[in-house]
Design a protein around this motif. Structure first.
Motif, short mmCIF file in Angstrom:
data_model
loop_
_atom_site.label_atom_id
_atom_site.label_comp_id
_atom_site.label_asym_id
_atom_site.label_seq_id
_atom_site.Cartn_x
_atom_site.Cartn_y
_atom_site.Cartn_z
N ILE A 133 -7.83 9.26 -3.22
CA ILE A 133 -8.62 8.69 -2.27
C ILE A 133 -8.00 8.31 -1.13
O ILE A 133 -7.59 6.89 -1.68
CB ILE A 133 -10.40 8.55 -2.82
N ALA A 134 -7.44 8.03 0.50
CA ALA A 134 -6.65 7.49 1.23
C ALA A 134 -7.99 6.19 1.70
O ALA A 134 -9.34 6.39 1.50
CB ALA A 134 -6.56 8.63 1.87
N ILE A 135 -7.48 5.29 2.09
CA ILE A 135 -8.41 3.27 2.95
C ILE A 135 -7.03 3.13 3.44
O ILE A 135 -5.86 2.89 3.35
CB ILE A 135 -8.28 3.27 0.96
N ASP A 136 -7.37 2.79 4.58
CA ASP A 136 -6.70 2.13 6.03
C ASP A 136 -6.95 0.76 5.11
O ASP A 136 -7.87 0.50 6.07
CB ASP A 136 -6.72 2.26 6.90
N ALA A 159 -5.41 5.16 -10.51
CA ALA A 159 -3.70 4.78 -10.45
C ALA A 159 -3.67 4.57 -8.50
O ALA A 159 -4.78 4.95 -7.85
CB ALA A 159 -3.49 6.63 -10.06
N ILE A 160 -3.51 3.40 -7.91
CA ILE A 160 -2.65 2.89 -6.82
C ILE A 160 -2.01 3.25 -6.19
O ILE A 160 -0.89 2.37 -6.85
CB ILE A 160 -3.89 1.29 -7.27
N ASP A 161 -1.38 3.75 -5.51
CA ASP A 161 -0.19 3.55 -4.83
C ASP A 161 -0.15 3.94 -3.70
O ASP A 161 -1.78 3.62 -2.38
CB ASP A 161 -0.21 5.87 -5.17
N GLY A 162 0.75 3.05 -2.44
CA GLY A 162 0.31 3.32 -0.85
C GLY A 162 1.96 2.44 -0.91
O GLY A 162 2.98 1.79 -1.85
N PHE A 163 2.41 2.04 0.57
CA PHE A 163 3.58 1.70 1.09
C PHE A 163 3.53 -0.52 0.34
O PHE A 163 2.85 -0.42 0.27
CB PHE A 163 3.02 1.69 2.77
N SER A 164 4.72 -0.84 0.99
CA SER A 164 5.35 -1.79 0.34
C SER A 164 4.37 -2.64 1.31
O SER A 164 3.77 -2.91 1.75
CB SER A 164 6.84 -1.77 0.36
N SER A 165 3.54 -3.70 -0.12
CA SER A 165 2.65 -4.87 1.11
C SER A 165 1.67 -4.20 1.74
O SER A 165 1.28 -4.76 2.79
CB SER A 165 3.66 -5.63 1.86
N SER A 166 0.57 -3.39 0.89
CA SER A 166 0.32 -3.03 1.49
C SER A 166 -1.30 -3.12 1.23
O SER A 166 -2.32 -2.72 0.87
CB SER A 166 -0.33 -1.44 1.99
N GLY A 167 -0.78 -4.24 -0.12
CA GLY A 167 -1.93 -5.47 -0.65
C GLY A 167 -2.60 -4.01 -1.64
O GLY A 167 -3.69 -4.83 -2.74
#
Ligand code: DC
Length: 236
Positions: free
Chosen positions: A207-210, A11-19
């Motif tokens: 697990i967070a990634i920037d 499962a990969i979540d995140g903000f729009s256009s975060s890649g």
């Protein structure tokens, strides 16, 4: 590599256009899993609304009528020879249309309608029944697959994300301004984060990634390491 009986859900979540879609798609193709872009499903419902006039030119939604139309909105994914998938709306390939600014500008309020979410979450859960899937979105690790073996939350600054989307759209020949794209990104972040139903948030066990400063290759490598840890049970 995983065998059919230890296939997991990523499962990969995140903000729009975060890649996150790029990450998800590339991982899925390397590990032989199915990739599903859940955002494309919200976009397809939005396109249906725009095309039928249930969402007007000011992006005002006839919510009752759109909800009533949900059973007649069929969304499918058609695999392409290059390994990507195209979104089909009632049998029509809408992959290109759903990425246009017209849809991007109207989609967040549609994705905030509880009945729309319930219908699409049920479809997403059905797609993951056999596991072996990488799905990206906003609520995949929290609501769609709370039991996913690997959850990733992707972040990047609004400016970085707007720059990426701007470049993408210019390359496709779209006539857009960076300022409009940035405004759209900031506006959607706000709606995604503050809506009542399944707001965008990091699952406690994600697990967070920037990736603001990462190349696609670095991102791929990082994600593959997380996948190998998750499938070998050697998480640390
Ligand atoms: O990832 P995207 O930009 O294609 O997503 C389009 C919209 O759909 C965006 O406003 C967030 C919403 N969305 C959502 O609410 N839940 C998801 N699982 C995926 C997308």
């Amino acid at each position: 590599m995983s065998t059919p009986n230890n296939r997991i859900i990523v499962a990969i979540d995140g903000f729009s256009s975060s890649g996150k879609s790029t990450m998800a798609r590339r991982l899925a193709s390397k590990i032989g899993y199915r990739y599903i872009d859940s955002g494309a499903m919200y976009r397809a419902v939005t396109l249906y609304g725009l095309d039928t006039g249930l969402i007007n030119a000011d992006n005002l939604i006839d919510t009752e009528a759109l909800v009533a139309a949900l059973p007649s909105i069929v969304i499918d994914f058609a695999p392409q020879p290059d390994g990507s998938q195209h979104t089909l709306l009632n049998g029509r390939d809408v992959e290109e249309e759903i990425r246009r600014l017209r849809v991007s500008n109207a989609v967040s309020p549609v994705a905030a309608i509880p009945q729309v979410r319930h219908a699409l979450v049920a479809m997403q859960q059905a797609l993951g029944r056999e596991r072996g899937i990488v799905m990206d979105g906003r609520d995949i690790g929290t609501t769609v697959f709370p039991d996913a073996e690997l959850k990733i939350f992707v972040d990047a600054s609004a400016q970085t994300r707007a720059r990426r989307r701007f470049k993408e759209m210019i390359e496709k020949g779209a006539q857009v301004s960076y300022e409009d794209i940035l405004a759209n990104v900031v506006h959607r972040d706000h709606i995604d984060r503050t809506r009542e139903e399944s707001p965008l948030r990091r699952a406690d066990d994600a697990i967070a990634i920037d990736n603001s400063e990462m190349t696609i290759e670095e991102q791929d490598e990082w994600l593959m390491e997380r996948f190998l840890e998750a499938t070998s049970g050697s998480k640390h």
